[in-house]
Design a protein around this motif. Structure first.
Motif, mmCIF file in Angstrom:
data_model
loop_
_atom_site.group_PDB
_atom_site.id
_atom_site.type_symbol
_atom_site.label_atom_id
_atom_site.label_comp_id
_atom_site.label_asym_id
_atom_site.label_seq_id
_atom_site.Cartn_x
_atom_site.Cartn_y
_atom_site.Cartn_z
ATOM 1 N N THR A 185 0.842 -1.203 0.000
ATOM 2 C CA THR A 185 0.000 0.000 0.000
ATOM 3 C C THR A 185 0.877 1.252 0.000
ATOM 4 O OG1 THR A 185 -0.037 0.218 2.398
ATOM 5 C CG2 THR A 185 -1.759 -1.165 1.402
ATOM 6 N N ILE A 186 0.233 2.394 -0.288
ATOM 7 C CA ILE A 186 0.960 3.666 -0.262
ATOM 8 C C ILE A 186 1.564 3.882 1.124
ATOM 9 C CG2 ILE A 186 0.611 6.179 -0.302
ATOM 10 C CD1 ILE A 186 -1.307 5.796 -2.625
ATOM 11 N N PHE A 187 0.793 3.568 2.144
ATOM 12 C CA PHE A 187 1.257 3.760 3.519
ATOM 13 C C PHE A 187 2.495 2.916 3.814
ATOM 14 C CE2 PHE A 187 0.906 2.904 8.138
ATOM 15 C CZ PHE A 187 1.078 4.213 8.575
ATOM 16 N N GLU A 188 2.430 1.655 3.358
ATOM 17 C CA GLU A 188 3.583 0.767 3.585
ATOM 18 C C GLU A 188 4.804 1.246 2.797
ATOM 19 O OE1 GLU A 188 1.008 -3.335 4.352
ATOM 20 O OE2 GLU A 188 1.707 -2.839 2.344
ATOM 21 N N ALA A 189 4.555 1.691 1.574
ATOM 22 C CA ALA A 189 5.670 2.170 0.741
ATOM 23 C C ALA A 189 6.341 3.367 1.404
ATOM 24 C CB ALA A 189 5.157 2.553 -0.644
ATOM 25 N N TYR A 190 5.524 4.263 1.924
ATOM 26 C CA TYR A 190 6.046 5.460 2.601
ATOM 27 C C TYR A 190 6.941 5.064 3.779
ATOM 28 C CZ TYR A 190 5.790 9.779 5.403
ATOM 29 O OH TYR A 190 6.083 10.877 6.156
ATOM 30 N N GLY A 191 6.452 4.113 4.570
ATOM 31 C CA GLY A 191 7.226 3.643 5.728
ATOM 32 C C GLY A 191 8.535 2.999 5.297
ATOM 33 N N ASP A 192 8.454 2.218 4.228
ATOM 34 C CA ASP A 192 9.625 1.507 3.729
ATOM 35 C C ASP A 192 10.683 2.494 3.210
ATOM 36 O OD1 ASP A 192 11.053 -0.748 2.961
ATOM 37 O OD2 ASP A 192 10.318 -0.596 0.904
ATOM 38 N N ILE A 193 10.229 3.478 2.445
ATOM 39 C CA ILE A 193 11.171 4.473 1.903
ATOM 40 C C ILE A 193 11.824 5.234 3.056
ATOM 41 C CG2 ILE A 193 11.402 6.565 0.478
ATOM 42 C CD1 ILE A 193 8.895 5.582 -1.071
ATOM 43 N N LYS A 218 4.843 11.199 -3.603
ATOM 44 C CA LYS A 218 4.085 12.109 -4.484
ATOM 45 C C LYS A 218 4.474 11.892 -5.947
ATOM 46 C CE LYS A 218 3.472 16.517 -3.167
ATOM 47 N NZ LYS A 218 3.771 17.804 -2.491
ATOM 48 N N TYR A 219 5.760 11.729 -6.148
ATOM 49 C CA TYR A 219 6.283 11.553 -7.510
ATOM 50 C C TYR A 219 5.786 10.240 -8.111
ATOM 51 C CZ TYR A 219 9.842 11.099 -11.189
ATOM 52 O OH TYR A 219 10.505 10.949 -12.377
ATOM 53 N N VAL A 220 5.864 9.188 -7.314
ATOM 54 C CA VAL A 220 5.518 7.851 -7.811
ATOM 55 C C VAL A 220 4.016 7.720 -8.075
ATOM 56 C CG1 VAL A 220 5.391 5.437 -7.049
ATOM 57 C CG2 VAL A 220 7.522 6.698 -6.779
ATOM 58 N N THR A 221 3.203 8.294 -7.180
ATOM 59 C CA THR A 221 1.749 8.138 -7.325
ATOM 60 C C THR A 221 1.124 9.251 -8.163
ATOM 61 O OG1 THR A 221 1.359 9.440 -5.319
ATOM 62 C CG2 THR A 221 1.509 7.044 -5.050
ATOM 63 N N GLY A 222 1.807 10.381 -8.248
ATOM 64 C CA GLY A 222 1.219 11.535 -8.933
ATOM 65 C C GLY A 222 0.169 12.224 -8.078
ATOM 66 N N TYR A 223 0.068 11.848 -6.820
ATOM 67 C CA TYR A 223 -0.933 12.429 -5.922
ATOM 68 C C TYR A 223 -0.431 13.696 -5.236
ATOM 69 C CZ TYR A 223 -3.957 8.254 -5.978
ATOM 70 O OH TYR A 223 -4.799 7.244 -6.337
ATOM 71 N N THR A 224 -1.370 14.550 -4.843
ATOM 72 C CA THR A 224 -1.048 15.693 -3.984
ATOM 73 C C THR A 224 -1.000 15.194 -2.530
ATOM 74 O OG1 THR A 224 -3.370 16.157 -3.612
ATOM 75 C CG2 THR A 224 -2.336 17.300 -5.476
ATOM 76 N N ASN A 225 -0.548 16.061 -1.612
ATOM 77 C CA ASN A 225 -0.538 15.683 -0.190
ATOM 78 C C ASN A 225 -1.900 15.193 0.264
ATOM 79 O OD1 ASN A 225 2.113 16.263 0.349
ATOM 80 N ND2 ASN A 225 1.708 18.402 0.889
ATOM 81 N N LYS A 226 -2.929 15.939 -0.151
ATOM 82 C CA LYS A 226 -4.280 15.622 0.286
ATOM 83 C C LYS A 226 -4.738 14.278 -0.278
ATOM 84 C CE LYS A 226 -8.836 17.636 0.360
ATOM 85 N NZ LYS A 226 -9.683 18.541 -0.398
ATOM 86 N N GLU A 227 -4.442 14.045 -1.554
ATOM 87 C CA GLU A 227 -4.836 12.771 -2.163
ATOM 88 C C GLU A 227 -4.124 11.587 -1.502
ATOM 89 O OE1 GLU A 227 -5.861 14.412 -6.661
ATOM 90 O OE2 GLU A 227 -3.812 13.875 -6.138
ATOM 91 N N ILE A 228 -2.898 11.819 -1.068
ATOM 92 C CA ILE A 228 -2.174 10.736 -0.378
ATOM 93 C C ILE A 228 -2.906 10.370 0.916
ATOM 94 C CG2 ILE A 228 -0.048 10.158 0.888
ATOM 95 C CD1 ILE A 228 1.463 11.737 -1.284
ATOM 96 N N LEU A 229 -3.312 11.400 1.659
ATOM 97 C CA LEU A 229 -4.026 11.139 2.915
ATOM 98 C C LEU A 229 -5.337 10.408 2.679
ATOM 99 C CD1 LEU A 229 -3.411 14.472 4.822
ATOM 100 C CD2 LEU A 229 -2.496 12.206 5.364
ATOM 101 N N LEU A 230 -6.007 10.754 1.584
ATOM 102 C CA LEU A 230 -7.299 10.124 1.300
ATOM 103 C C LEU A 230 -7.157 8.698 0.772
ATOM 104 C CD1 LEU A 230 -9.132 13.141 -0.391
ATOM 105 C CD2 LEU A 230 -9.622 12.149 1.858
ATOM 106 N N ASN A 231 -5.981 8.391 0.191
ATOM 107 C CA ASN A 231 -5.826 7.101 -0.505
ATOM 108 C C ASN A 231 -4.697 6.225 0.032
ATOM 109 O OD1 ASN A 231 -7.825 7.556 -2.741
ATOM 110 N ND2 ASN A 231 -6.479 9.303 -3.104
#
Ligand code: GLN
Length: 287
Positions: free
Chosen positions: A9-17, A38-51
């Motif tokens: 998941t995005i959350f796990e990837a963030y922790g791993d990085i 942000k670069y990998v997903t193309g999401y904004t800060n807000k979209e990351i929190l939502l997804n």
């Protein structure tokens, strides 16, 4: 064709990085991990929190791994991504050009303040690099005319692109060498420079990331003051009466550069600190 989804998941990837960057002793590992996500997903800060429970696609995972692989060799994140933000605008960056630093925002801010009440101010940015200082001034003060002088072909390619993106109307490029007094045949309200100011024999001691940056943008000669001495003296006549010369300085540069400005006849010399409490900007006025 549907994209293949990997298990992370995005959350796990963030922790791993984050943990890999931390282990490699990268100072801003939290901030950088967020930039990579942000670069990998193309999401904004807000979209990351939502997804954040969403899974990465295989492609995103590969991209993340490729970025991390380079970064763990201490190759600058800014060069990997190909862009960096400065004063709210995006700049193209890559090998061969000095990366815009947050510390430099105070230089731009100081200049904006110095020209805010002047109608149609003329500005010269010497050793412009990506153009982040001069372009910020042109974009923030739209009735100004800003000339950005740069000598080397690699930064010039980025500079042209950055002008086009951020201030195409009132910023213009001038190719040439400061030591040949490029641009000095005009009169300006303000001349600004973030020149190379690292002492030659300290270059090798800089942090690993900086050593991927062009030496020509860092090396200020034996005492780090070559550009200050030349610009203060040789560009003084290119300032209008009351015009300002503004320099970025290194953490220990204030006294020496103040001396140079005084000896060259500048008045009302002022030093300002950056957000980290280091003396970062110095400026003086001509009569
Ligand atoms: N601030 C840069 C550094 O981190 C130096 C930039 C310069 O020499 N103008 O080393």
């Amino acid at each position: 064709m549907t994209e293949k989804i990997c298990k992370m998941t995005i959350f796990e990837a963030y922790g791993d990085i984050k943990s890999q960057l931390k282990e490699a002793q990268i100072e801003d590992y939290v901030f950088e991990a967020k930039q990579i996500i942000k670069y990998v997903t193309g999401y904004t800060n807000k979209e990351i929190l939502l997804n954040y429970t969403e899974s990465l696609t295989d492609f995103q995972k590969d991209c993340m791994e490729a970025v991390l692989k380079e970064r763990l060799k201490r190759y600058p994140l800014q060069y990997i991504l190909g862009f960096w933000d400065f004063y709210g605008r995006r700049y193209k960056v890559g090998p061969g050009v000095l990366i815009p630093r947050q510390d430099t925002e105070i230089v731009a801010e100081t200049c904006i303040d110095l020209i805010k009440d002047i109608k149609n101010p003329k500005v010269l940015d010497l050793c412009a690099g990506t153009g982040c200082i001069g372009i910020t001034l042109a974009a923030e003060k739209q009735d100004s005319l800003v000339t950005l002088a740069e000598k080397y072909p690699e930064p010039i390619a980025f500079l042209e692109e950055n002008i086009k993106q951020n201030a195409p109307e009132n910023a213009k490029l001038l190719k040439g060498d400061v030591f040949e007094k490029i641009g000095s045949d005009e009169k300006y309200d303000l001349i600004v420079s973030n020149p190379p100011y690292v002492k030659s024999d300290e270059i090798a001691k800089l942090q690993p990331e900086v050593r991927f940056e062009p030496v020509s943008a860092l090396d200020g000669g034996a005492d780090g003051l070559d550009f200050y001495r030349f610009i203060a003296k040789e560009y003084k006549n290119s300032l209008k009466p009351g015009g300002r010369l503004v320099f970025e300085i290194g953490f220990d540069g204030a006294d020496a550069v103040k001396n140079i400005l005084e000896r060259s006849g500048y008045k009302n010399i002022t030093v300002k600190k950056d957000y980290y409490e280091n003396e970062r900007v110095i400026f003086g006025t001509v009569d």
